[in-house]
Design an enzyme around this catalytic site. Sequence first.
Site, mmCIF file in Angstrom:
data_model
loop_
_atom_site.group_PDB
_atom_site.id
_atom_site.type_symbol
_atom_site.label_atom_id
_atom_site.label_comp_id
_atom_site.label_asym_id
_atom_site.label_seq_id
_atom_site.Cartn_x
_atom_site.Cartn_y
_atom_site.Cartn_z
ATOM 1 N N GLU A 1 -6.468 9.370 13.929
ATOM 2 C CA GLU A 1 -7.472 9.897 13.006
ATOM 3 C C GLU A 1 -8.638 8.927 12.831
ATOM 4 O O GLU A 1 -9.732 9.335 12.444
ATOM 5 C CB GLU A 1 -6.852 10.166 11.634
ATOM 6 N N GLU B 1 -8.068 11.096 -1.529
ATOM 7 C CA GLU B 1 -8.115 10.726 -2.948
ATOM 8 C C GLU B 1 -9.204 9.686 -3.196
ATOM 9 O O GLU B 1 -9.960 9.779 -4.171
ATOM 10 C CB GLU B 1 -6.753 10.181 -3.402
ATOM 11 N N TYR C 1 -29.890 21.065 -6.326
ATOM 12 C CA TYR C 1 -28.769 21.391 -5.435
ATOM 13 C C TYR C 1 -28.939 20.682 -4.097
ATOM 14 O O TYR C 1 -27.995 20.158 -3.533
ATOM 15 C CB TYR C 1 -28.693 22.896 -5.153
ATOM 16 N N LYS D 1 -9.145 19.511 3.447
ATOM 17 C CA LYS D 1 -9.018 18.911 4.780
ATOM 18 C C LYS D 1 -8.254 19.910 5.657
ATOM 19 O O LYS D 1 -7.039 19.832 5.811
ATOM 20 C CB LYS D 1 -8.283 17.572 4.693
#
Length: 118
Positions: free
Chosen positions: A21, A73, A53, A98
């Site tokens: 990863e 996290e 935005y 994810k």
Amino acid sequence: MDIIYLNGLKVDTVIGIYPWERTIKQTLIFDIEIAADTAAAAQSDHIGDTVSYEAVANRVLSFVSAAEFELIETLAEKVAAILLDEFKVRWCRLRLNKPGAVRGVRDLGLIIERGSRD
């Protein structure tokens, strides 16, 4: 309280705990809600009286695409801090998805809510 939201903000980044990863970029999807008083903007019809935005989306895209965290996290916490500190909002809710992280699971991730540090 008014809520400004951005849903489905996609960004590619290095994220994950496994060695493989760390060598690729994966797509994360953000849903962002931020508390904002939009009354002044409604009266003035001026972008300077509200949270942009576009500015929020661009800042999150810029930060996340350059980041390289192991855990979602940690990334979620950092993005929430940016929203609170840089955009001076009182509260935010962040949903970070994810996709494809676990075989057989269509959608997984994390939802956090954070308030201003004042």
